[in-house]
Scaffold this motif. Structure first.
Motif, short mmCIF file in Angstrom:
data_model
loop_
_atom_site.label_atom_id
_atom_site.label_comp_id
_atom_site.label_asym_id
_atom_site.label_seq_id
_atom_site.Cartn_x
_atom_site.Cartn_y
_atom_site.Cartn_z
N ASN A 287 5.44 16.56 -14.64
CA ASN A 287 5.57 15.28 -15.35
C ASN A 287 4.84 14.13 -14.66
N ASP A 288 4.00 14.48 -13.68
CA ASP A 288 3.11 13.52 -13.03
C ASP A 288 3.87 12.32 -12.46
N VAL A 289 4.99 12.62 -11.81
CA VAL A 289 5.71 11.55 -11.10
C VAL A 289 5.97 12.02 -9.67
N GLU A 290 6.22 11.06 -8.80
CA GLU A 290 6.35 11.39 -7.39
C GLU A 290 7.79 11.72 -7.04
N ASP A 291 7.93 12.65 -6.08
CA ASP A 291 9.25 12.85 -5.47
C ASP A 291 9.21 12.49 -4.00
N LEU A 292 8.08 11.97 -3.55
CA LEU A 292 7.93 11.56 -2.16
C LEU A 292 6.97 10.38 -2.12
N ALA A 293 7.35 9.34 -1.39
CA ALA A 293 6.50 8.15 -1.35
C ALA A 293 6.69 7.40 -0.05
N THR A 294 5.63 6.78 0.39
CA THR A 294 5.72 5.83 1.50
C THR A 294 5.04 4.55 1.06
N VAL A 295 5.60 3.43 1.47
CA VAL A 295 5.08 2.14 1.04
C VAL A 295 5.01 1.22 2.25
N THR A 296 3.85 0.66 2.48
CA THR A 296 3.73 -0.44 3.45
C THR A 296 3.92 -1.74 2.68
N LEU A 297 4.78 -2.61 3.17
CA LEU A 297 5.11 -3.86 2.48
C LEU A 297 4.68 -5.03 3.35
N GLY B 84 -4.90 4.33 -4.68
CA GLY B 84 -5.33 4.38 -3.28
C GLY B 84 -5.71 3.02 -2.74
N LYS B 85 -5.33 1.95 -3.47
CA LYS B 85 -5.73 0.61 -3.06
C LYS B 85 -4.50 -0.21 -2.67
N VAL B 86 -4.73 -1.26 -1.92
CA VAL B 86 -3.69 -2.25 -1.67
C VAL B 86 -3.52 -3.05 -2.96
N VAL B 87 -2.28 -3.28 -3.36
CA VAL B 87 -2.02 -3.95 -4.64
C VAL B 87 -1.19 -5.21 -4.40
N GLU B 88 -1.58 -6.28 -5.02
CA GLU B 88 -0.79 -7.51 -4.97
C GLU B 88 0.42 -7.35 -5.87
N VAL B 89 1.57 -7.82 -5.42
CA VAL B 89 2.78 -7.72 -6.23
C VAL B 89 2.79 -8.83 -7.26
N ALA C 90 6.55 -1.29 -9.17
CA ALA C 90 5.37 -1.10 -10.03
C ALA C 90 4.08 -1.19 -9.22
N ALA C 91 4.03 -2.12 -8.29
CA ALA C 91 2.83 -2.26 -7.45
C ALA C 91 2.65 -1.04 -6.56
N ALA C 92 3.76 -0.52 -6.04
CA ALA C 92 3.67 0.66 -5.18
C ALA C 92 3.19 1.87 -5.97
N ILE C 93 3.69 2.03 -7.18
CA ILE C 93 3.25 3.16 -8.01
C ILE C 93 1.75 3.03 -8.29
N GLU C 94 1.33 1.82 -8.61
CA GLU C 94 -0.11 1.60 -8.88
C GLU C 94 -0.93 1.88 -7.62
N SER C 95 -0.44 1.44 -6.48
CA SER C 95 -1.16 1.69 -5.24
C SER C 95 -1.25 3.18 -4.94
N PHE D 263 0.88 -1.17 0.00
CA PHE D 263 0.00 0.00 0.00
C PHE D 263 0.91 1.21 0.00
N ALA D 264 0.65 2.14 -0.90
CA ALA D 264 1.56 3.27 -1.03
C ALA D 264 0.81 4.59 -1.10
N ARG D 265 1.50 5.61 -0.66
CA ARG D 265 1.07 6.99 -0.90
C ARG D 265 2.20 7.66 -1.66
N THR D 266 1.86 8.35 -2.72
CA THR D 266 2.87 9.01 -3.55
C THR D 266 2.40 10.42 -3.88
N THR D 267 3.35 11.33 -4.00
CA THR D 267 2.98 12.69 -4.35
C THR D 267 4.20 13.44 -4.89
N ALA D 268 3.93 14.47 -5.67
CA ALA D 268 4.98 15.43 -6.03
C ALA D 268 4.87 16.54 -5.00
N HIS D 269 5.77 16.55 -4.03
CA HIS D 269 5.65 17.48 -2.90
C HIS D 269 6.64 18.62 -2.99
#
Lengths: 368, 293
Positions: free
Chosen positions: A242-252, A362-367, A353-358, A228-234
């Motif tokens: 360019n719609d990509v993140e420079d900050l991210a957190t991922v629960t694994l 906003g969903k939990v993603v299976e790897v 890839a799963a983290a980016i999709e999550s 499960f991830a949160r991503t943002t250009a902060h």
């Protein structure tokens, strides 16, 4: 007793930071023999390849297959833009070369699968360049393997790079044209902050995420099942445009009940006195470990010290390069896996890839 | 307040009272006049003090029933219903109910909050908290309340979504929070360390600066043969600050240090954290309620 001949190395495009090729060359058993790339690459690619070739006194050949055929090479070092990594690695593997590839493996899991297939079919060795042999990681692995903290239950990595990436978000005029990713990253070559160079914009998870995920793979050897991830250009306008993140957190969530997290970002020069806060924290069944990845280091301060100079200088970091090259040599000579082999590298790309999709959904993603 | 000091009853575990009593000698306008391990054990009954500093919801309820202002260690109560009941009782009795023992009031976090509110760190982007201790029988609410309160203060809002993972009957819990505007927080709590000192770490990354508060930085080395031991420095708690604010609020010199809605919001987030960890679902905030998508 004469030493074995060095293994000749093809530098297969070297358009971004050149530390992988240099790192391989730091080992006396490897010898850079030739730089090569496809003829149809743009001028800036050829310019950089030629510069590297010139600096190392080796030829530059605008024909990859010709360079392989004529220069007696056994290893390819791939340091192109990320979107070409896998294609070049597949071609090298199909030509029977062992492959050392710069990170990230790719921004596409299906491309990684092509590399896995090619490497395994051709029975060559693969190493994705990594930081797993830095002194702090070696120490962490020693402690964990010895059982000092029991079985790891949770592992957390902070991987913040205190670097700028252009103007701060929101600092440009509202009507300003979006910043061009490729042009910006080409210009960043001067500072070495061009890991994301290429036509396809990449966020921090793609550009740098493989390093901390490789730490986790090294220390716990587990495969993440879901994220499960949160991503943002902060921070940076470049990333927002360019719609990509420079900050991210991922629960694994891994197999065997292991859990973890990753916090990663390109957080700006002002946010740390040195390269950034890079820490590992591992909770085990019988203890815990907190590791500062930068150590050992020495701190130096002086009048008029440039703001951009790190106050703390890492010690022995170059050992990582030599040790990686040595690890790869051993993999070749003993027919064993490298410290970051093709399947683990592919799995890391799948986690990213799963983290980016999550982050986007906003969903939990299976790897995958 | 002139020469009149608020007379305070300090209620707590006998092992902890001496250190707290010493810290509270510095309070202006207030003086601890009685200590006990529970409100029921206060010598002299209710007449001996004006306000109580307590560490349980039961003692908070007794203090309120006796018409005393009360500062209770977080959480005021384990359940939102009991908390609402205490708040109602305090309002009806015309007394303050303040919540203390909050990480947000420690010296380190007050500095960070100050730099954040002054704009030096920019917009908060990422908060990272690790909070590890030895085995405890504390409830989830008790373990997390203070840190969720802190998160809400840093981001000036409750989370818009959350996803939580727990292991071992919540002896380990990891909460991943997302905020409107892109901010995020990841907090992990464990009471699986071997018996002994725990570990606390917090980092806050903003759009123009960052703050790092980590026991790892605040450690000394002790050499007694073999590997040296790390002595983690005591970077202070917020008890003096909280009691001073409480005393000033009772004296009318400050606004009351707690906000009923803020207290209940923390409970709602905690409830959602528990449900997310049990259901393995992402929960989204809608009108103050957290629900699956």
């Amino acid at each position: 007793m004469s030493r074995p001949d060095p293994i000749r190395v093809l530098v297969l495009s070297v358009v971004k930071h050149d530390y992988v090729a240099r790192g391989v060359a730091s080992h006396p058993r490897f010898e850079l023999a030739v730089v090569a790339d496809d003829a149809n690459q743009p001028d800036w690619v050829h310019e950089r390849n030629e510069e590297f070739a010139r600096e190392h006194g080796i030829p530059y050949v605008r024909d990859i297959e010709k360079a392989i055929a004529e220069h007696g090479v056994r290893v390819a070092v791939v340091s192109s833009e990320a979107e070409r990594h896998c294609d070049l690695s597949v071609r090298a593997a199909d030509a029977g070369l062992h492959v050392i590839q710069d990170k990230p493996m790719s921004n596409s899991v299906s491309e990684c699968d092509r590399v896995v297939e090619a490497v395994e079919r051709n029975k060559v060795k693969f190493l994705m360049w990594n930081r797993n042999l830095l002194p702090a990681l070696v120490k962490a692995k020693e402690v964990i393997d010895r059982g000092d903290i029991g079985t790891p239950c949770a592992i957390h990595v902070d991987f913040y790079f205190a670097k700028d990436a252009g103007p701060p978000k929101g600092s440009l005029d509202p009507g300003a044209a979006p910043l061009d990713w490729l042009e910006f990253l080409k210009a960043a070559h001067a500072t070495g902050a061009d890991g994301g160079v290429g036509k396809v914009p990449m966020g921090e998870l793609s550009i740098e995420g493989c390093y901390p995920l490789a730490y986790i793979a090294l220390l716990c050897g587990a495969q993440a099942r879901r994220v499960f991830a949160r991503t943002t250009a902060h921070f940076h306008q470049l990333c927002a445009d360019n719609d990509v993140e420079d900050l991210a957190t991922v629960t694994l969530e891994f197999e065997d009940d292991l859990v973890g997290s990753l916090a990663i970002g390109r957080i700006g020069n002002a946010s740390h006195p040195d390269i950034g806060e890079i820490k590992l924290r591992v909770l085990g069944s019988e203890g815990a470990l907190v590791i500062s990845e930068a150590r050992p280091e020495v701190s130096i301060y002086y009048r008029d010290q440039p703001e951009t100079e790190f106050k703390s200088q890492r010690l022995l970091a170059e050992d990582n390069d030599y040790l990686l090259a040595d690890n790869f040599l051993r993999a070749i000579e003993t027919d064993s896996p490298s410290i970051l082999d093709v399947r683990t590298s592919r799995n890391i790309t799948a986690m990213v890839a799963a983290a980016i999709e999550s982050g986007r959904s906003g969903k939990v993603v299976e790897v995958g | 307040m002139g020469d009149l000091s608020l007379q305070i009853a300090l209620i707590g575990h006998p092992d902890e009272l001496p250190a707290r009593l010493e810290a509270l000698r510095r309070v202006r306008g207030g003086k601890v006049t009685v200590t006990a391990d529970s409100m029921a054990a206060v010598p002299g009954g209710d007449g001996a003090f004006d306000a109580a500093v307590v560490d349980s919801s039961a003692d908070a309820a007794r203090a309120i029933a006796a018409g005393k202002h009360v500062l209770v260690a977080a959480p005021a109560a384990d359940s939102i219903e009991e908390t609402e009941s205490l708040l109602r009782a305090a309002e009806e009795a015309g007394v303050f109910l303040a919540v203390g023992g909050l990480p947000g009031n420690t010296p380190a976090n007050r500095v960070i909050l100050d730099r954040l509110s002054s704009g030096k760190l920019g917009e908060p982007g990422l908060l990272r908290v690790h909070c590890w201790s030895g085995e405890s029988n504390r409830s989830l609410v008790s373990k997390l309340y203070g840190h969720i309160d802190l998160v809400i203060r840093f981001f000036a809002s409750s989370p818009a979504e959350l996803y939580c993972v727990a292991r071992g009957d919540q002896s380990y819990l990891q909460a991943h929070l997302g905020f409107a505007g892109g901010g995020m927080a990841v907090l992990d709590f464990s009471d699986r360390l071997p018996a002994g000192q725990g570990y606390d770490s917090l980092s806050l990354v903003g759009s123009s600066g960052a703050a790092y508060s980590d026991d790892h930085h605040n450690s000394h080395l002790l050499f007694t043969g073999g590997h040296p031991a790390a002595l983690i420095d005591n970077s202070g708690d917020g008890v003096l600050f909280e009691v001073q604010r409480f005393v000033d609020a009772v004296a009318g010199e400050e606004t009351p240090p707690s906000d009923s809605e803020a207290i209940l919001t923390v409970h709602r987030v905690l409830d959602a954290i528990g449900r997310s960890s049990e259901s393995h679902q992402v929960l989204h905030e809608r009108g103050g309620i957290y629900e699956p998508a």
